[in-house]
Design a protein around this motif. Structure first.
Motif, PDB file in Angstrom:
ATOM      1  N   ALA A  80      26.958  61.790 -14.607  1.00 43.92           N
ATOM      2  CA  ALA A  80      27.093  60.465 -15.223  1.00 43.92           C
ATOM      3  C   ALA A  80      26.230  60.405 -16.480  1.00 43.92           C
ATOM      4  O   ALA A  80      25.029  60.691 -16.438  1.00 43.92           O
ATOM      5  N   PHE A  81      26.854  60.017 -17.588  1.00 43.89           N
ATOM      6  CA  PHE A  81      26.188  60.046 -18.887  1.00 43.89           C
ATOM      7  C   PHE A  81      26.390  58.727 -19.625  1.00 43.89           C
ATOM      8  O   PHE A  81      27.465  58.117 -19.551  1.00 43.89           O
ATOM      9  N   ALA A  82      25.368  58.325 -20.355  1.00 45.57           N
ATOM     10  CA  ALA A  82      25.476  57.163 -21.235  1.00 45.57           C
ATOM     11  C   ALA A  82      25.102  57.616 -22.637  1.00 45.57           C
ATOM     12  O   ALA A  82      24.058  58.248 -22.829  1.00 45.57           O
ATOM     13  N   GLU A 115      31.587  61.139 -15.777  1.00 46.46           N
ATOM     14  CA  GLU A 115      31.523  59.695 -16.045  1.00 46.46           C
ATOM     15  C   GLU A 115      30.779  59.459 -17.350  1.00 46.46           C
ATOM     16  O   GLU A 115      29.685  59.995 -17.555  1.00 46.46           O
ATOM     17  N   HIS A 172      21.310  53.999 -13.897  1.00 49.63           N
ATOM     18  CA  HIS A 172      22.316  54.615 -13.025  1.00 49.63           C
ATOM     19  C   HIS A 172      22.691  56.012 -13.486  1.00 49.63           C
ATOM     20  O   HIS A 172      23.101  56.862 -12.683  1.00 49.63           O
ATOM     21  N   PHE A 173      22.532  56.284 -14.778  1.00 57.11           N
ATOM     22  CA  PHE A 173      23.062  57.518 -15.353  1.00 57.11           C
ATOM     23  C   PHE A 173      22.082  58.683 -15.214  1.00 57.11           C
ATOM     24  O   PHE A 173      20.873  58.531 -15.322  1.00 57.11           O
ATOM     25  N   ASP A 174      22.664  59.865 -14.969  1.00 62.54           N
ATOM     26  CA  ASP A 174      21.851  61.078 -14.855  1.00 62.54           C
ATOM     27  C   ASP A 174      21.208  61.440 -16.189  1.00 62.54           C
ATOM     28  O   ASP A 174      20.076  61.918 -16.237  1.00 62.54           O
ATOM     29  N   VAL A 190      20.855  60.020 -20.334  1.00 62.64           N
ATOM     30  CA  VAL A 190      21.069  58.981 -21.336  1.00 62.64           C
ATOM     31  C   VAL A 190      20.796  59.587 -22.704  1.00 62.64           C
ATOM     32  O   VAL A 190      19.743  60.205 -22.925  1.00 62.64           O
ATOM     33  N   CYS A 201      15.141  56.071 -16.018  1.00 62.24           N
ATOM     34  CA  CYS A 201      16.168  57.055 -16.380  1.00 62.24           C
ATOM     35  C   CYS A 201      15.600  58.465 -16.207  1.00 62.24           C
ATOM     36  O   CYS A 201      14.556  58.789 -16.781  1.00 62.24           O
TER      37      CYS A 201
END
Length: 215
Positions: free
Chosen positions: A11-13, A34, A73-75, A77, A100
């Protein structure tokens, strides 16, 4: 550096959708993970909206915005706002305070990189030497083949020998000329051969690791 493979992130932002940030988003999306993409500019957000799971407009330096998108939430950022150094600093500090696990930040020069590391950035990227595709792939699944594959203009692939090559030596098959690729390794019965001897007779079940020949 590549001896121990870290747990794969899923999961990435990505905040900041200039050329660099957009490149990261595109390659992450292609990897099937994600992705949340964000930028102050709504037009930039809309340009990638169909590629990602979530696309939002907002200011990454605003703690309320980061909390609203559940940044913790993201692994991984990524703050790709190198031209907005103050915003990058605020965003980095806030993201780490929110828990994070990995924050990657774009910097424009070594001075910025030094400051960003001091305030908590886990990784700092200088786009002049690290392209977006390289960063995205190394975040998803860092291993030595991916690192080779990330060099601009070079492609790494695995393939079985063409039927016409089977039974011929590597030299006889002349793969560099016929397929426009360079054979850099051969995997046979689970064992790699590096480099591949030119008199190796190719088998149908061999796996060739090939490098696109420079143009």
């Amino acid at each position: 550096m590549f001896h121990v493979k870290p747990q794969t992130a899923t999961a990435f932002a990505v905040f900041g959708l200039g050329r660099f940030g957009t490149s990261i988003v595109e390659h992450l999306a292609a990897a099937g993970v994600e992705v949340l993409a964000a930028d102050r500019d709504l037009a930039r957000v809309e340009a990638v909206a169909n590629l990602v799971d979530s696309a939002v407009a907002g200011d990454a330096s605003d703690p309320e915005f980061l909390e609203r998108v559940a940044v913790a939430h993201f692994d991984v950022v990524v703050f790709a706002m190198g031209e907005e150094f103050e915003a990058s600093i605020l965003a980095t500090m806030t993201a780490k305070e929110m828990g994070c696990p990995r924050v990657v930040v774009k910097a424009l020069d070594a001075r910025q990189a030094k400051i960003l590391r001091r305030i908590g950035a886990d990784s700092v990227v200088l786009p002049e030497v690290e392209m977006g595709a390289k960063v995205a792939k190394s975040l998803v699944n860092p291993n030595i083949v991916d690192v080779l594959d990330q060099v601009a203009g070079i492609g790494i692939a695995e393939r079985h020998p063409d039927a016409a090559w089977v039974g011929q030596t590597l030299a006889e098959a002349d793969i560099r000329r016929s397929a426009k690729v360079e054979v850099i390794a051969l995997i046979r019965d689970g064992r790699p051969q590096v480099p591949v001897n030119s008199d190796t007779i190719l088998r149908e079940d061999d796996i060739l690791l090939t490098l696109e020949s420079p143009k």
